[in-house]
Scaffold this active site. Sequence first.
Site, PDB file in Angstrom:
ATOM      1  N   HIS A 125      -7.705  -3.423   4.905  1.00 27.03           N
ATOM      2  CA  HIS A 125      -7.177  -1.975   4.426  1.00 27.03           C
ATOM      3  C   HIS A 125      -7.793  -1.310   3.561  1.00 27.03           C
ATOM      4  CE1 HIS A 125      -4.648   0.779   2.625  1.00 27.03           C
ATOM      5  NE2 HIS A 125      -4.022   0.973   3.601  1.00 27.03           N
ATOM      6  N   ASN A 126      -8.137  -1.740   2.353  1.00 24.28           N
ATOM      7  CA  ASN A 126      -8.652  -0.880   1.157  1.00 24.28           C
ATOM      8  C   ASN A 126     -10.245  -0.710   1.640  1.00 24.28           C
ATOM      9  OD1 ASN A 126      -6.342  -1.299   0.050  1.00 24.28           O
ATOM     10  ND2 ASN A 126      -7.446  -1.806  -2.083  1.00 24.28           N
ATOM     11  N   SER A 139       0.901  -1.284   0.048  1.00 30.41           N
ATOM     12  CA  SER A 139       0.079   0.041   0.027  1.00 30.41           C
ATOM     13  C   SER A 139       0.814   1.280  -0.063  1.00 30.41           C
ATOM     14  CB  SER A 139      -0.789   0.161   1.215  1.00 30.41           C
ATOM     15  OG  SER A 139      -1.626   1.283   1.390  1.00 30.41           O
ATOM     16  N   GLU A 162     -10.254   2.175   4.044  1.00 28.26           N
ATOM     17  CA  GLU A 162      -9.903   3.182   3.171  1.00 28.26           C
ATOM     18  C   GLU A 162     -11.149   3.767   2.320  1.00 28.26           C
ATOM     19  OE1 GLU A 162      -6.587   2.572   0.119  1.00 28.26           O
ATOM     20  OE2 GLU A 162      -8.126   2.721  -1.293  1.00 28.26           O
ATOM     21  N   LYS A 190      -4.745  -6.859   3.187  1.00 22.49           N
ATOM     22  CA  LYS A 190      -4.525  -5.593   2.411  1.00 22.49           C
ATOM     23  C   LYS A 190      -6.305  -5.311   1.830  1.00 22.49           C
ATOM     24  CE  LYS A 190      -3.422  -2.134  -0.266  1.00 22.49           C
ATOM     25  NZ  LYS A 190      -3.728  -2.098  -1.497  1.00 22.49           N
TER      26      LYS A 190
HETATM   27  C1  6PG Z   1      -3.355   1.247  -1.514  1.00 24.43           C
HETATM   28  C2  6PG Z   1      -4.542   1.509  -2.522  1.00 24.43           C
HETATM   29  C3  6PG Z   1      -4.377   0.801  -3.706  1.00 24.43           C
HETATM   30  C4  6PG Z   1      -5.658   1.448  -4.389  1.00 24.43           C
HETATM   31  C5  6PG Z   1      -6.842   0.530  -4.899  1.00 24.43           C
HETATM   32  C6  6PG Z   1      -7.730   0.846  -4.401  1.00 24.43           C
HETATM   33  O1  6PG Z   1      -3.332   1.034  -0.616  1.00 24.43           O
HETATM   34  O2  6PG Z   1      -2.195   2.011  -2.226  1.00 24.43           O
HETATM   35  O3  6PG Z   1      -5.366   0.907  -1.522  1.00 24.43           O
HETATM   36  O4  6PG Z   1      -4.294  -0.438  -3.535  1.00 24.43           O
HETATM   37  O5  6PG Z   1      -5.943   2.565  -4.432  1.00 24.43           O
HETATM   38  O6  6PG Z   1      -6.330   0.427  -6.204  1.00 24.43           O
HETATM   39  O7  6PG Z   1      -8.664   1.343  -5.506  1.00 24.43           O
HETATM   40  P1  6PG Z   1     -10.104   1.459  -5.997  1.00 24.43           P
HETATM   41  O8  6PG Z   1     -10.878   2.667  -5.238  1.00 24.43           O
HETATM   42  O9  6PG Z   1     -10.107   1.570  -7.320  1.00 24.43           O
HETATM   43  O10 6PG Z   1     -10.819   0.040  -5.657  1.00 24.43           O
END
Ligand code: 6PG
Length: 466
Positions: free
Chosen positions: A192-193, A134, A196, A189
Site C-alpha cells: 500500500h505504501n 492506513s 502511495e 500495508k
Molecule cells: C498511511 C500512510 C502512513 C504513512 C507512512 C509513510 O497509510 O496512513 O502510509 O503509514 O504516511 O508513514 O510514510 P513515509 O513517506 O514517511 O515513508
Amino acid sequence: MSKSDFGLFGLGVMGKSLSRNLAQKGFKISLFNRHVDEVEVDVAKNFKAEYQELKNALAFDNVEEFVASLASPRKIMLMVNAGKTIDIVIDNLLPYLSENDIIIDGGNSNYKKTKERFDYLQTKGIQFIGTGVSGGEEGALKGPSIMPSGTKEAYNNVSQFLETIAARDKNNLPCCTYIGPEGSGQFIKMVHNGIEYVEMQLLAEVATILKHKGKNPNEIAETLDSFKDDANSYLLEITADIFRKKEGDSWLVNLILDKAGNKGTGNWATITSAELGVPNTLIASALFSRYISFYKEHRVQFHKEYIKKSVSRLNLADDDLLKAYQFVRIINHYQGFKLIQEASEKFNWNLNLSEIARIWTNGCIIRSSLMEELVSIFKETNTILIHSKISKMIIDCKPSIKRVVSDCVLSDVTTPALSEALQFFNGITTQHSSANIIQAQRDYFGAHKYQRIDDASGKFYHTNWV
Ligand code: 6PG
C-alpha cells in the site's frame, strides 16, 4: 471496577486517534502511555481528561496495572514506533499476560519481523496479530482501513473492535478484513505504501509539468480538480488543496525545502520486489526519486555545471496530461497487486486481491475511483492488464503518455514515474526482447548456458564463443 474490553498501548498521534475512535463506538478501553521524567508525564491521564468520549476509559502509566485492567482474553493494541521498540514492549508486557491473550501490532512493522514475533509469542501461548492501519491521524479517528493478519482464530476475537472502528466501503461494509496468516497484513500495508509513494511522485510530476506550462499554484490546483471526474483519489484531492494554501502573500508549497523524507516502507517494498523477483519498477523509482531529492547540494552544483538554459515552456494539453496520469496509475496498481499476488503464491497466503482492493476503497491513503473499479476487476482476473476495461484505457492513454514523456525529455523536465511506467509497459509488451543477448553474454564470459528457441525441451546449451 469493571474491566475494559480493549487496551491501547502508546498514545502518539495514531494511538490517540484510534483510542477516541474506539471510545466513540462505545467500547470500554484502557489507555497506556509510558512515563518518562519531564518528557512524558501523565500522558494517558491528561489525554483522558481532554476528551468527553474518554470519560469511561481507564488511564495508566504502569504496565502491570494496565494489563490487570483488561478482561480476558486480553486484547492489547500496540501503537508504538515500529522496530526494536515493539520487541521491548512485548517483553515488558509478557510477565503480566496469560495464555491466549492477544497482542496486536498496528504499526508499519516489517512483515518478516511480524512472522518472527508471531513464532516467538506462540511459544509463550500468546496470540499475535500484525495489522496494517492506513489513513493517518484523521483516518484513525474517523475510520481507517485496517489490514490484520495472524491466525483466523485470533482475528475472530478482535474482529468486532477492528471492524467497528474501520471506515465503510460504498456498501457499508467495514474496510477491514482478515488478510491471511503470518505477516501478510503488514506485507500488504507495505505494498500500500509503495503504491502511495508512486501516486505521490506522479502527482508531483504532473504538478511540475503544469508549472512548466506557466500555471501558478492556484491554476495547478484547478487543473488537478478537473481530473477528479475521470480519475479521483484522496491523494489528488489533497494535492489540489496543497497548491491552494497560502502563507501571507506566498504559496506555502513554494516555501517548502525540496528534500523528501521517508520512514522505510518504500524501502522495504523495493527490497521485497527484488527478493521476490517482481519488476516493481515504479516503487523503486519513486523511492530513488526521494533519495535524489536528498542530494540537494549536488543538484545545485550539477545544475550550474550542466544546465545552461532554463526549461522552455511546455505546450502539452491538459487532456494529454490527464491520460498520461491515468496510464501511470494503471501500471502502478498492476505492479503493486502483482507483488501481492506473487507473495501470496510464494508464501501460501491465499490472499484475495478483490477484498484487498475493497478495504482500500475508503479510509486509506490510496483510496480512489480506480480502486473501486479494481474490486470488481479482480473478481474476474488477477492480471488487470488483460481486462478489457483496463486495456481499453491503456490503448486510449498511450499516445498521450508518449507525447508527455518525450516533450519532458526534450525540455529537461525530470519525470521518473511517467517515464518508467512507459518503459515498463514497452518492456512487458515486447514479444522478442533483447534478453537473448544478455544470455549470450552470460554464456560467453561465465558459461552460464542458455536455452534455444529451436529446442522446446528447455535444454540448456553452452557455446565456445571464440
Ligand atoms: C498511511 C500512510 C502512513 C504513512 C507512512 C509513510 O497509510 O496512513 O502510509 O503509514 O504516511 O508513514 O510514510 P513515509 O513517506 O514517511 O515513508
